[in-house]
Design a protein around this motif. Structure first.
Motif, PDB file in Angstrom:
ATOM      1  N   ASP A  65      13.607   1.036  -0.033  1.00 50.08           N
ATOM      2  CA  ASP A  65      14.931   0.758   0.528  1.00 50.08           C
ATOM      3  C   ASP A  65      14.974   1.091   2.015  1.00 50.08           C
ATOM      4  N   ARG A  66      14.236   2.109   2.388  1.00 52.10           N
ATOM      5  CA  ARG A  66      14.150   2.459   3.802  1.00 52.10           C
ATOM      6  C   ARG A  66      12.702   2.800   4.127  1.00 52.10           C
ATOM      7  N   GLY A  67      12.000   1.860   4.674  1.00 52.07           N
ATOM      8  CA  GLY A  67      10.626   2.107   5.077  1.00 52.07           C
ATOM      9  C   GLY A  67       9.619   1.289   4.284  1.00 52.07           C
ATOM     10  N   THR A  68       8.413   1.242   4.813  1.00 46.05           N
ATOM     11  CA  THR A  68       7.333   0.459   4.220  1.00 46.05           C
ATOM     12  C   THR A  68       6.055   1.273   4.198  1.00 46.05           C
ATOM     13  N   LEU A  69       5.417   1.308   3.037  1.00 51.88           N
ATOM     14  CA  LEU A  69       4.100   1.914   2.898  1.00 51.88           C
ATOM     15  C   LEU A  69       3.070   0.817   3.168  1.00 51.88           C
ATOM     16  N   MET A  70       2.216   1.029   4.159  1.00 55.35           N
ATOM     17  CA  MET A  70       1.206   0.051   4.552  1.00 55.35           C
ATOM     18  C   MET A  70      -0.158   0.522   4.070  1.00 55.35           C
ATOM     19  N   ILE A  71      -0.867  -0.335   3.362  1.00 54.63           N
ATOM     20  CA  ILE A  71      -2.209  -0.001   2.890  1.00 54.63           C
ATOM     21  C   ILE A  71      -3.181  -1.069   3.348  1.00 54.63           C
ATOM     22  N   HIS A  72      -4.257  -0.634   3.999  1.00 56.71           N
ATOM     23  CA  HIS A  72      -5.333  -1.539   4.404  1.00 56.71           C
ATOM     24  C   HIS A  72      -6.601  -1.062   3.705  1.00 56.71           C
ATOM     25  N   LEU A  73      -7.359  -1.987   3.126  1.00 56.71           N
ATOM     26  CA  LEU A  73      -8.528  -1.617   2.331  1.00 56.71           C
ATOM     27  C   LEU A  73      -9.781  -1.405   3.171  1.00 56.71           C
ATOM     28  N   GLY A  74      -9.706  -1.671   4.462  1.00 61.67           N
ATOM     29  CA  GLY A  74     -10.829  -1.386   5.341  1.00 61.67           C
ATOM     30  C   GLY A  74     -12.079  -2.149   4.959  1.00 61.67           C
ATOM     31  N   MET A  75     -13.234  -1.488   5.038  1.00 62.74           N
ATOM     32  CA  MET A  75     -14.518  -2.117   4.751  1.00 62.74           C
ATOM     33  C   MET A  75     -14.870  -2.075   3.270  1.00 62.74           C
ATOM     34  N   SER A  76     -14.442  -1.025   2.587  1.00 59.93           N
ATOM     35  CA  SER A  76     -14.929  -0.811   1.222  1.00 59.93           C
ATOM     36  C   SER A  76     -13.850  -0.352   0.257  1.00 59.93           C
ATOM     37  N   GLY A  77     -12.584  -0.443   0.667  1.00 59.83           N
ATOM     38  CA  GLY A  77     -11.514   0.103  -0.149  1.00 59.83           C
ATOM     39  C   GLY A  77     -11.086  -0.808  -1.289  1.00 59.83           C
ATOM     40  N   SER A  78     -10.438  -0.212  -2.274  1.00 62.59           N
ATOM     41  CA  SER A  78      -9.882  -0.969  -3.392  1.00 62.59           C
ATOM     42  C   SER A  78      -8.732  -0.187  -3.993  1.00 62.59           C
ATOM     43  N   LEU A  79      -7.854  -0.914  -4.658  1.00 65.32           N
ATOM     44  CA  LEU A  79      -6.773  -0.308  -5.422  1.00 65.32           C
ATOM     45  C   LEU A  79      -6.974  -0.676  -6.873  1.00 65.32           C
ATOM     46  N   ARG A  80      -6.741   0.262  -7.764  1.00 62.35           N
ATOM     47  CA  ARG A  80      -6.790  -0.034  -9.186  1.00 62.35           C
ATOM     48  C   ARG A  80      -5.629   0.658  -9.870  1.00 62.35           C
ATOM     49  N   VAL A  81      -5.237   0.108 -11.002  1.00 57.85           N
ATOM     50  CA  VAL A  81      -4.148   0.689 -11.779  1.00 57.85           C
ATOM     51  C   VAL A  81      -4.729   1.428 -12.974  1.00 57.85           C
ATOM     52  N   LEU A  82      -4.328   2.680 -13.121  1.00 57.24           N
ATOM     53  CA  LEU A  82      -4.620   3.431 -14.335  1.00 57.24           C
ATOM     54  C   LEU A  82      -3.345   3.425 -15.161  1.00 57.24           C
ATOM     55  N   LEU A  83      -3.388   2.791 -16.316  1.00 55.38           N
ATOM     56  CA  LEU A  83      -2.209   2.746 -17.165  1.00 55.38           C
ATOM     57  C   LEU A  83      -1.898   4.135 -17.716  1.00 55.38           C
ATOM     58  N   ALA A  84      -0.668   4.319 -18.138  1.00 53.53           N
ATOM     59  CA  ALA A  84      -0.191   5.642 -18.542  1.00 53.53           C
ATOM     60  C   ALA A  84      -1.104   6.314 -19.554  1.00 53.53           C
ATOM     61  N   ASP A  85      -1.642   5.534 -20.488  1.00 57.90           N
ATOM     62  CA  ASP A  85      -2.473   6.152 -21.532  1.00 57.90           C
ATOM     63  C   ASP A  85      -3.892   6.457 -21.065  1.00 57.90           C
ATOM     64  N   THR A  86      -4.227   6.070 -19.828  1.00 56.43           N
ATOM     65  CA  THR A  86      -5.543   6.408 -19.280  1.00 56.43           C
ATOM     66  C   THR A  86      -5.429   7.184 -17.976  1.00 56.43           C
ATOM     67  N   SER A  87      -4.205   7.558 -17.603  1.00 55.45           N
ATOM     68  CA  SER A  87      -3.986   8.188 -16.299  1.00 55.45           C
ATOM     69  C   SER A  87      -4.600   9.583 -16.201  1.00 55.45           C
ATOM     70  N   HIS A  88      -5.066  10.121 -17.340  1.00 55.73           N
ATOM     71  CA  HIS A  88      -5.734  11.423 -17.310  1.00 55.73           C
ATOM     72  C   HIS A  88      -7.172  11.305 -16.804  1.00 55.73           C
ATOM     73  N   GLU A  89      -7.641  10.074 -16.615  1.00 55.52           N
ATOM     74  CA  GLU A  89      -9.015   9.842 -16.162  1.00 55.52           C
ATOM     75  C   GLU A  89      -9.275  10.615 -14.874  1.00 55.52           C
ATOM     76  N   SER A  90     -10.344  11.373 -14.855  1.00 53.44           N
ATOM     77  CA  SER A  90     -10.632  12.210 -13.691  1.00 53.44           C
ATOM     78  C   SER A  90     -10.983  11.353 -12.483  1.00 53.44           C
ATOM     79  N   ALA A  91     -10.634  11.855 -11.315  1.00 54.26           N
ATOM     80  CA  ALA A  91     -10.895  11.121 -10.077  1.00 54.26           C
ATOM     81  C   ALA A  91     -12.358  11.242  -9.692  1.00 54.26           C
ATOM     82  N   ASN A  92     -12.900  10.154  -9.161  1.00 51.16           N
ATOM     83  CA  ASN A  92     -14.253  10.162  -8.645  1.00 51.16           C
ATOM     84  C   ASN A  92     -14.265  10.657  -7.206  1.00 51.16           C
ATOM     85  N   LYS A  93     -15.447  10.790  -6.650  1.00 51.51           N
ATOM     86  CA  LYS A  93     -15.621  11.361  -5.312  1.00 51.51           C
ATOM     87  C   LYS A  93     -14.804  10.636  -4.260  1.00 51.51           C
TER      88      LYS A  93
END
Length: 277
Positions: A65-93
């Motif tokens: 409503d007020r503001g914008t989150l800007m995401i750029h994936l750069g050279m090697s970036g990616s976004l993925r969705v962890l669904l609620a039933d898998t959100s406990h998955e540990s983060a990688n490096k």
């Protein structure tokens, strides 16, 4: 490097899990990306709802409503969705940032080389310094043969360099420039100002065609193209020239040639794409 079709595929993939969702928690494991992740970002977005998920060039724009989150994936970036039933998955490096929704779904930002960015702005997004200089979107009605002709003018700049200039048009990465030039019968070193209107019409049409085809091949949700290792596979690209130097042209059987332009590989067919004086 993720190019426009990959970024647009990512936008389409994450939208169903983010749109009109309220951010519950922000976890920043590594704030040192291309620019530092804002230290107060949690205060800006937690408890707030995402109203739009859009793209400008290679920037993903999550509108609040007020503001914008800007995401750029750069050279090697990616976004993925962890669904609620898998959100406990540990983060990688290289899983640097998690945006956790009240639904329980998590948007996870992964970036081994850390050339991407996560930024916040409250000014109109079109005025932001990283956005304001950008040319038109290639799939928009603003990108036409007439527009491209005006940008070519009498310039001696190589046409490939021109169409890869984000101030002229956004998102025409190296792969797509090679493919569009081949389909249009235009040599990558041809001086922009010497290309006739009919070929510029072909070129604008083919830029739109190769990008749209790539987006259509990309799937519609992140689960379609995120592998088990968290690296996006995107889609199997069907390419005419890029990466095929030394092979036969699929149209005329002539051997494809490769040159370097601005430290990028240009592959072309000397018969289908003659360099005209």
């Amino acid at each position: 490097m993720p190019e426009l079709p990959e970024v647009e595929t990512t936008r389409k993939g994450v939208s169903p899990y983010c749109l009109n969702q309220t951010v519950k928690q922000l976890i920043v494991r590594q704030p040192s990306l291309r620019w530092p992740v804002p230290g107060d970002l949690d205060k800006k977005i937690c408890g707030k709802s995402i109203r739009q998920v859009e793209r400008r060039g290679k920037y993903l724009l999550f509108g609040f409503d007020r503001g914008t989150l800007m995401i750029h994936l750069g050279m090697s970036g990616s976004l993925r969705v962890l669904l609620a039933d898998t959100s406990h998955e540990s983060a990688n490096k290289h899983d640097h940032v998690d945006i956790i929704m009240e639904s329980g779904d998590t948007l996870r930002y992964h970036d081994p080389r850390r050339f991407g960015a996560i930024l916040w702005t409250e000014e109109p997004i079109e005025n932001h310094k990283l956005i304001a200089h950008l040319g038109p979107e290639p799939l928009s009605d603003d990108f036409t043969a007439d527009y491209l002709a005006k940008r070519c003018g009498k310039r001696k700049t190589a046409i490939k360099s021109l169409i890869m200039d984000s101030k002229v048009v956004v998102g025409v990465g190296n792969i797509y420039a090679n493919e569009a030039l081949f389909l249009s019968g235009v040599h990558p070193q041809q001086a922009a100002g010497t290309i006739k209107p009919a070929q510029l019409k072909k070129l604008t049409d083919n830029i739109k065609h190769v990008l749209q085809r790539s987006i259509e091949q990309g799937g519609t949700t992140l689960k379609d193209f995120v592998g088990g290792d968290g690296k996006p596979g995107y889609f199997a690209q069907q390419l005419n020239v890029y990466g095929r130097a030394g092979s036969e042209c699929l149209h005329c059987k002539t051997e494809l040639k490769e040159i370097r332009q601005n430290n990028r590989s240009s592959v072309f067919c000397p018969k289908c794409q003659p360099l005209k004086g």
